[in-house]
Each structure stands twice: as C-alpha cells, then as structure tokens.
Design a protein around this motif. Structure first.
Motif, short mmCIF file in Angstrom:
data_model
loop_
_atom_site.label_atom_id
_atom_site.label_comp_id
_atom_site.label_asym_id
_atom_site.label_seq_id
_atom_site.Cartn_x
_atom_site.Cartn_y
_atom_site.Cartn_z
N LEU A 195 0.86 -1.19 0.00
CA LEU A 195 0.00 0.00 0.00
C LEU A 195 0.89 1.23 0.00
CD1 LEU A 195 -2.67 -1.27 2.51
CD2 LEU A 195 -2.79 -1.18 0.03
N PRO A 196 0.73 2.10 -1.02
CA PRO A 196 1.67 3.22 -1.19
C PRO A 196 1.61 4.23 -0.06
CG PRO A 196 -0.18 3.42 -2.69
CD PRO A 196 -0.30 2.07 -2.06
N TYR A 197 0.51 4.24 0.67
CA TYR A 197 0.36 5.28 1.70
C TYR A 197 0.85 4.83 3.07
CZ TYR A 197 -3.96 2.54 1.94
OH TYR A 197 -4.87 1.53 1.99
N LEU A 198 1.36 3.59 3.14
CA LEU A 198 1.88 3.12 4.43
C LEU A 198 3.40 2.97 4.33
CD1 LEU A 198 -0.67 0.33 5.44
CD2 LEU A 198 -0.67 2.73 6.08
N THR A 199 4.07 3.17 5.46
CA THR A 199 5.52 2.96 5.47
C THR A 199 5.78 1.46 5.35
OG1 THR A 199 5.52 2.71 7.86
CG2 THR A 199 5.90 4.92 7.00
N ASP A 228 4.65 -0.29 8.43
CA ASP A 228 3.19 -0.45 8.54
C ASP A 228 2.66 -1.44 7.52
OD1 ASP A 228 3.02 1.19 10.68
OD2 ASP A 228 2.50 2.99 9.54
N LEU A 270 0.70 -4.81 8.61
CA LEU A 270 -0.71 -4.92 8.21
C LEU A 270 -1.26 -6.33 8.45
CD1 LEU A 270 -2.76 -2.99 6.96
CD2 LEU A 270 -2.16 -3.89 4.72
N SER A 281 -1.75 -6.71 12.10
CA SER A 281 -2.77 -5.88 12.77
C SER A 281 -4.19 -6.38 12.48
CB SER A 281 -2.61 -4.41 12.37
OG SER A 281 -3.14 -4.19 11.08
N ARG A 324 8.49 5.03 2.55
CA ARG A 324 7.33 4.54 1.82
C ARG A 324 7.80 3.70 0.64
NH1 ARG A 324 2.91 7.07 4.03
NH2 ARG A 324 3.35 9.15 4.82
N ARG A 355 5.91 -9.07 4.66
CA ARG A 355 4.51 -8.95 5.07
C ARG A 355 3.83 -10.32 5.09
NH1 ARG A 355 0.66 -5.27 1.60
NH2 ARG A 355 0.61 -7.11 0.27
N LYS A 411 -9.67 0.63 12.19
CA LYS A 411 -8.49 0.33 11.38
C LYS A 411 -8.72 0.75 9.92
CE LYS A 411 -6.44 -3.02 13.40
NZ LYS A 411 -6.51 -4.37 13.92
N ARG A 435 -5.25 7.71 5.88
CA ARG A 435 -3.84 7.82 5.48
C ARG A 435 -3.72 7.84 3.96
NH1 ARG A 435 -0.16 4.13 9.39
NH2 ARG A 435 1.50 4.94 8.06
N ASP A 436 -4.52 7.00 3.31
CA ASP A 436 -4.49 6.98 1.85
C ASP A 436 -4.91 8.34 1.30
OD1 ASP A 436 -4.34 6.08 -0.77
OD2 ASP A 436 -6.41 5.36 -0.77
N HIS A 490 -2.16 10.74 1.85
CA HIS A 490 -1.01 10.42 1.00
C HIS A 490 -1.24 10.89 -0.43
CE1 HIS A 490 2.38 8.18 -0.60
NE2 HIS A 490 1.59 7.64 -1.50
N VAL A 550 -5.17 -9.48 2.59
CA VAL A 550 -4.57 -9.50 3.91
C VAL A 550 -5.59 -9.94 4.96
CG1 VAL A 550 -3.42 -8.06 5.62
CG2 VAL A 550 -2.94 -7.75 3.22
#
Lengths: 254, 401
Positions: A120-124, A127, A131, A134, A160, A176, B5, B12-13, B16, B308
C-alpha cells in the motif's frame, strides 16, 4: 470420521491441502481456459514449485489455494493448516459462499506474496509489514524488525514503498507475508520483475526463511533451474489445446 | 476495532494522495460553489422582491368605495378577523385636515390627518408611532415645509363656524417621527385616531372635554363613515373583499396587481425550483461519477486489503470514508467560494440597495441542506461502488495493474 482424525493426528506430517477434481474455468475472447486438478496433496512443511509459462494457470491454482478465487466445480477441498485442528471442509464454505470465513482462514494461516509487491503506497514499510499482523489484532512485538534485518531492509522500515527499488519492494512483500507467522506462504512469481541475479538472491532468502520457520511454501515461477537447487518439489502439469483452438486445458497433479 | 483500522487506513491513503484528493475536492467545489451563489441570488433578489411586493401595504389595502356607517362593534369584529392586519376608523375626509405651523417656519401647512395606531402598515415596523392627543408623525413634505425634526413641537389648528361665529382652536403636538417618502407623498400627518376624531367632533360643533374645547354634548353612539383596512397579506385580500361584499360594503382592492404579483411569485419559484432540481441532479451525478471512478481506480489496493484479511463489510468503509472527506472539504471550499462571491456582489450593489438589504443571501439551514445533500450523494455513490468492488473476486482485482 473419528478414526480418520485419530490416524491423521498420529502422522508426523499432516496434509495441509487435499484437493480432488477441482476445476476452474476462465473465458477470455472466445477461448476457454480450464485448469483441472484431479488430485493434489501438500503436506506440512513441503516446498512446492509450480513451473511454467505465464498464462498456463499457475496463478489460478495459487489463488484457489489462497481462497481468493473460487473453483467452478470441485469434488473435495480440505484444508488443515494446523496439526491441532481437524481438516476444514473448504469445499462446503465455497458452496455456501462464506467469503468472510474463508478470508478469516486466509488471514490467520496464509501469507501471500504478489508478483508486483501489492504494497500500500500510503503506508511505510513497517506499517505495510505490520498490516498482516494488525488485522489479526497482533501488535508489533519485534517480529517485523527481525524479519526486516533478515531480509536486508531494516534501514528502509520508515520509508514509503515508492522510494524503494523493485527488488526491495518484493523483500517487503515477503516480509509482510511472513510477519503474522502463517503456516503457509503462497508466492506468485515473487521475483519475476527483478533482474536474474537479485531474483536468485531473493528466492533463496525466501525459501531459507520459510525453511527456518517450517512453513509450507507454494511458489510459482518460470525459472526452474534455480528453484531445483533450492530443493523444491516440482508439480507436474501439462497443457493441451483442443483441436478447434477454443479450449485450453491445464492439468495439475501432485 | 476493525472499523477504526479501516477508517485510519482510508484517512492515510486520502492524505497520502493529497493531490488527487485535492482535485476531487476542487471538482466538487467548482460545481457546488456556483450553485450556492445561484441559490443565494434567487433567495436574495427574487425572495426579497417578491417579499416586497407581497408585503407592500398598498397592495394589501382594502378601501370602501362609498361612505357608510361603521360603529365600534364593527371595528372590534374586524380587528379580531384573522386576515386583518390593521383597521382604524376614518373620519369624513373634509374634516380630516388641520393647519400646521411651527416656530421655525413662517409657513402654514394645510395637512391631511391620517388616522393611525399601533401596527400602522405604512410606517416601518420599528418607527415611532403617534400616541395620544399630543403627537404626530409628519410626512416628509410637511416636515420639510415646517422645518420640523423629530422631537420638535408644532402647532395644529382647526376652525369651525359655531353659534354664528367663526372659532379656532390650537393644539400643541410633538413630532414623534418623520415618515418615509413611500408612506405618504403629500403634506400629511399620521395622528392617533382619537386626535383625528377630536378635530371632527370640534368641527361638528361638539365639545371635546380632553382638550378643553366647548360645544354640544357628544353623540350617544359614535359611528364612522369609513375605515383604513389592511389585510395580513396579499393572499388574504380576496377573502376579505368577499366577506365585506357579503356585508353589503362595496370595496376597492388592487386585485389585478395582486394577481400579477402572485403569478410572478409562482412562476419565478417554479423556474428556480426547476433550476435547483436540475442542478442538484447534475451535481449528484458528477459527484457520484467521480467517486465511482475513484473506487475503480483503487480496486487493486482494496483487493490487497481483502487479501490480507479485511472483510467485505470493512472494505466498503474505505471509499465511504474518503467520499465523506471529499464531501466535507468540497462543501467547506464551496462555502468559502460562496461567501467571497456573495460579499463581492453585495458590496458592489450596496449603493443601489436599501439599508441592510442584500442581493445574495443564504440562511444557515441552506448551508446545512447543501452539506446534507453533498454528503448523502457522496456516501451513497461511494458505498455502491464499494459494494461492487467488494463483490468481485479478490483475485480479479489483484491481477489488474
């Protein structure tokens, strides 16, 4: 049934996947692609390789093993990710379309490495790797850090994905898939988009990590020579085209 | 927990992809902003204009054609009538004049006296009203000729021929206020009904004990030849006219003008509602289409989330959350655009407007309605698109690049 359970519990290596007469049809531009699996059994800790040209149905089989693609028809599909639980009748869940229960099975027991990262591009990086933990309610217990060290991406944890090279991204994707300590990891051409030298390194690392954790691995690839050296079992399959050219059937056995 | 979550991931998306998000917000505001301005103009101009026409007291007046005999009971009944906003007795028009003079002006101004009282429709709602026998509100032309301002004292006098001789009485009046030009164009003074009545009594040779004017004893039963009557709104004029005609009182109204105003009100409302509805549909469609396209664009990422282990129900919240942000920020920006445009329009036209009047106006409920419609359309479109992408097999979404 009770006897069956008793028997399989006594076996040292239980059968994780048991498929019989599983068929998946896919139509595209007037041509029907059919994947047929007369019989497939994968035992715990086995490392399986699916080798073949793209388009032969490797991905289709992997998707069915990861419960993200539903068979068109099937006789039996049992899944036993853990020696302490009975085999789960996946065929019945599919017939009842219990997609969320299948999703729960996947998130608990399976890690999936996509051909192109799927980060996911918006998570480091951290993260992204967290994922899979979590969604199971697992916190950050250091697993991600040690995995990142083993994969050689520890210095990228707070970046990122778009700042990483393709090879580094694939390492993150492997991380992951392993972070939530699954018993099975499925990888669809995890090194196809990386140069051959890096590909061998990443693949070796991946198999080594899985070996260490006694994880069952199913990996699709078209580079058999290297995979063979890593000691994977090759799944036999052959593809044939019908005379009128309208159906292509791939049969996988093993 | 899973919901939180999903909301956090969606946020965040959204952050971003701030450039893309910004485009969606801009696209929304670009449609909603002008619509708010259009609606503000409709509400300000047409609403104000129609309100003015509807409220214009001249259009609400019901005048008797000929003089009759109306007693106090009749006035009491009329005052209680729900369609009547204002009713006072009128004396004979010849008697309802007085000669006004002031210390500051040498002129003697012969003025009409307009019987008035609380709720006077010709004077602004917050203006001072003549109260009692010693105050009047002057028409602007009379005030100018007398050089009188509010608070000044002027003198009124009337004459009569009584017992064979010409007599004159004076009464000191304080100027309670000056009426607007629109209220009365000639020389005149709004006076308490009792003062107008007192002048008529005096003229008729009767005594007015309150002012110390002597004459014959007052009549036992007071009756009036006419009345000043105003309906509550122009819509009540027709009913009042019918009621009075039934009583045998012939009246004159501005029925034709009223009909015109009412038709204009109806037509303009219809035009504006059709513009508003068409605009609203177009707005909802454009918003829905862009959000739908956005969900399609994100199909792969949504599929990754499902891979996931996110459930179908969680996935739908992802686009819904982002649509909510787009709706909210787009609305805020549109309100900003509107406020700036309305300020510019109102400032530009300020000189041509009466005090406090505005061309472009929206009420708080209009903002709330715009927000509700925006969020409703956004969330609905995103939820539908989200369900659609949640229903396709995750493997299909993953293979698309």
């Amino acid at each position: 049934m009770a006897q069956n359970v008793f028997q399989s519990r006594n076996k040292a290596k239980p059968i994780v996947y048991h498929l019989r007469d599983v068929i998946r049809d896919r139509a595209s531009e007037g041509v029907t692609f059919r994947l047929r699996v007369p019989s497939l059994q994968i035992t715990q800790g086995e490392k399986i390789a699916l080798i073949g040209e793209s388009g032969c149905g490797k991905s289709t089989l992997l998707d069915m093993l990861a419960f993200i693609s539903q068979p068109t028809d099937l006789a039996a599909y049992r899944f036993r990710p853990d020696i302490d639980i009975d085999a789960i009748d996946v065929a019945r869940m599919w017939k009842k379309r219990q997609m969320n229960r299948l999703g729960d099975l996947r998130k608990r027991h399976i890690g999936y490495v996509m051909q192109t990262g799927g980060l996911l591009p918006y998570l480091t990086v951290r993260d992204n790797m967290l994922l899979s933990r979590s969604v199971l309610g697992l916190g950050d217990d250091g697993t991600v850090d040690s995995l990142a060290r083993e994969l050689g991406i520890a210095r990228h944890l707070d970046k990122r994905p778009d700042t990483l090279s393709v090879g580094e991204r694939q390492r993150v994707a492997i991380g992951r898939a392993l972070a939530h300590e699954p018993s099975i990891v499925i990888a669809d051409e995890p090194t196809a988009s990386v140069d051959p030298f890096a590909a061998e390194k990443i693949m070796s690392l991946f198999i080594e990590l899985a070996e260490h954790r006694n994880i069952t691995v199913v990996v699709a690839s078209h580079a058999w020579r290297h995979i063979k050296r890593l000691g994977l079992r090759r799944l036999a399959h052959h593809t044939q085209r019908s005379k009128d050219g309208r159906t292509t059937e791939t049969v996988v056995n093993g | 927990m899973r919901l939180i979550k999903t909301l956090r991931l969606a946020s965040r998306d959204y952050a971003h992809e701030w450039q893309m998000s910004g485009c969606f917000v801009l696209a929304l505001a670009a449609v909603l902003g002008p619509m708010l301005v259009l609606f503000g103009l409709k509400f300000g101009i047409v609403g104000g204009m129609v309100e003015q026409l509807v409220e214009d007291p001249e259009n609400r007046e019901v005048r008797p054609v000929s003089s009759g005999r109306f007693d106090l009971d009749w006035f009491g009944n009329m005052a209680r009538h729900p369609d009547v906003a204002f009713v006072v007795p009128r004396t004979r028009s010849i008697a309802a004049t007085a000669e006004l003079s002031s210390a500051r002006s040498s002129r003697i101004v012969r003025s009409e006296l307009i019987p008035s009282g609380p709720g006077e429709p010709l004077l602004p709602a917050d203006a001072a009203l003549p109260d009692g026998l010693n105050s009047v509100v002057l028409s602007p032309s009379a005030a100018e000729k007398l050089d009188a301002a509010p608070g000044d004292t002027i003198s009124a006098s009337v004459t009569r021929r009584f017992a064979g001789s010409k007599q004159r009485v004076h009464v000191e009046l304080s100027v309670a206020g000056i009426a607007p030009v629109a209220a009365f164009a000639r020389d005149g003074a709004f006076a308490d009904v009792r003062l107008v009545e007192a002048f008529e009594e005096y003229r008729d040779g009767r005594a007015v004990p309150e002012l110390g004017w002597r004459g014959d004893p007052p009549a036992a039963q007071r009756s009036y030849p006419g009345f000043r009557l105003y309906a509550t709104s122009i819509y009540d004029v027709e009913g009042l006219r019918n009621a009075l005609t039934e009583q045998g009182i012939e009246v004159r109204t501005k029925a034709a003008d009223i009909e015109l105003v009412m038709r204009m009100d109806r037509n303009l409302s219809a035009i504006y509602w059709s513009i508003a509805v068409i605009g609203l549909i177009g707005f909802s469609l454009s918003l829905g289409a862009s959000l739908w396209a956005n969900v399609d664009r994100k199909r792969k990422e949504l599929s990754v989330l499902r891979l996931v282990g996110f459930r179908t129900g969680d996935i739908v919240w992802f686009p819904v959350t982002q649509a909510f942000y787009t709706g909210l920020f787009g609305w805020l920006l549109a309100v900003g655009i509107y406020v700036a445009a309305a300020y510019a329009i109102n400032t530009m036209l300020a000189d041509q407007l009466a005090n406090g009047q505005q061309v472009c106006v929206l009420l708080p409920e209009h903002y709330a309605l715009a927000l509700a419609v925006t969020l409703g359309a956004a969330v609905l479109a995103a939820a539908l698109a989200g369900f659609r992408s949640a229903r396709i097999e995750p493997s299909d979404g993953l293979r698309e690049i």
